[in-house]
Scaffold this active site. Structure first.
Site, PDB file in Angstrom:
ATOM      1  N   ASP A   1      25.189  49.558 -41.429  1.00 45.89           N
ATOM      2  CA  ASP A   1      24.256  50.687 -41.480  1.00 45.89           C
ATOM      3  C   ASP A   1      23.123  50.410 -42.471  1.00 45.89           C
ATOM      4  O   ASP A   1      23.367  49.985 -43.597  1.00 45.89           O
ATOM      5  CB  ASP A   1      25.019  51.946 -41.907  1.00 45.89           C
ATOM      6  CG  ASP A   1      24.300  53.238 -41.565  1.00 45.89           C
ATOM      7  OD1 ASP A   1      23.053  53.214 -41.463  1.00 45.89           O
ATOM      8  OD2 ASP A   1      24.978  54.260 -41.423  1.00 45.89           O
TER       9      ASP A   1
ATOM     10  N   HIS B   1      20.615  52.857 -43.071  1.00 51.04           N
ATOM     11  CA  HIS B   1      19.974  54.140 -43.373  1.00 51.04           C
ATOM     12  C   HIS B   1      19.959  54.369 -44.878  1.00 51.04           C
ATOM     13  O   HIS B   1      21.003  54.625 -45.475  1.00 51.04           O
ATOM     14  CB  HIS B   1      20.683  55.286 -42.658  1.00 51.04           C
ATOM     15  CG  HIS B   1      20.526  55.238 -41.179  1.00 51.04           C
ATOM     16  ND1 HIS B   1      21.405  54.551 -40.377  1.00 51.04           N
ATOM     17  CD2 HIS B   1      19.588  55.769 -40.367  1.00 51.04           C
ATOM     18  CE1 HIS B   1      21.006  54.673 -39.125  1.00 51.04           C
ATOM     19  NE2 HIS B   1      19.906  55.410 -39.088  1.00 51.04           N
TER      20      HIS B   1
END
Length: 134
Positions: A13, A15
């Site tokens: 990830d 983000h």
């Protein structure tokens, strides 16, 4: 002496926005934050917790694979000698729309102390940390 908190975004990830918000909120609340950033492995979280003598690990995920990325983490903490470390997870940690109660139950069964749904205000995490780190 302030409590030390390791934070990061697990797995593949990338983000970063929520991670930066949590870093700022925790720092403003007086915690010493060890921010590992994005694409962090379980081992990186655990090694950072050991090196910094952290009081808690806060794992976030937004891309939906958190359940896979977090499996076995409590066991790895136990094997590394930090069995009692506080483990939090939050964000969009599963694929698709699932009832949060079910998601929370699965993560608690995996050994996480607290599970936070997407969009949780950082103040909620901080309130829980204060309770759990007395």
């Amino acid at each position: 002496m302030s409590k030390k908190i390791v934070i990061g975004v697990i797995g593949a990830d990338v983000h970063a926005v929520g991670n930066k918000i949590m870093d700022r909120a925790l720092s403003d609340a007086g915690y010493e934050v060890i921010n590992l950033g994005v694409t962090v492995s379980q081992e990186e979280f655990i090694n950072a917790a050991i090196e910094s003598d952290a009081d808690a690990i806060l794992v976030s995920s937004l891309y939906g694979q958190g359940e896979l990325d977090c499996r076995g983490m409590r066991q790895k903490c136990e094997e590394a000698g930090i069995a009692k470390i506080l483990l939090y997870v939050g964000g969009n940690v599963v694929i698709g729309k699932q009832k949060f109660d079910d998601v929370e139950k699965r993560f608690k069964e995996m050994g996480f102390d607290r599970v936070f749904p997407p969009g949780t205000d950082p103040d909620e995490d901080i309130k829980c940390l204060k309770e759990d780190l007395k």
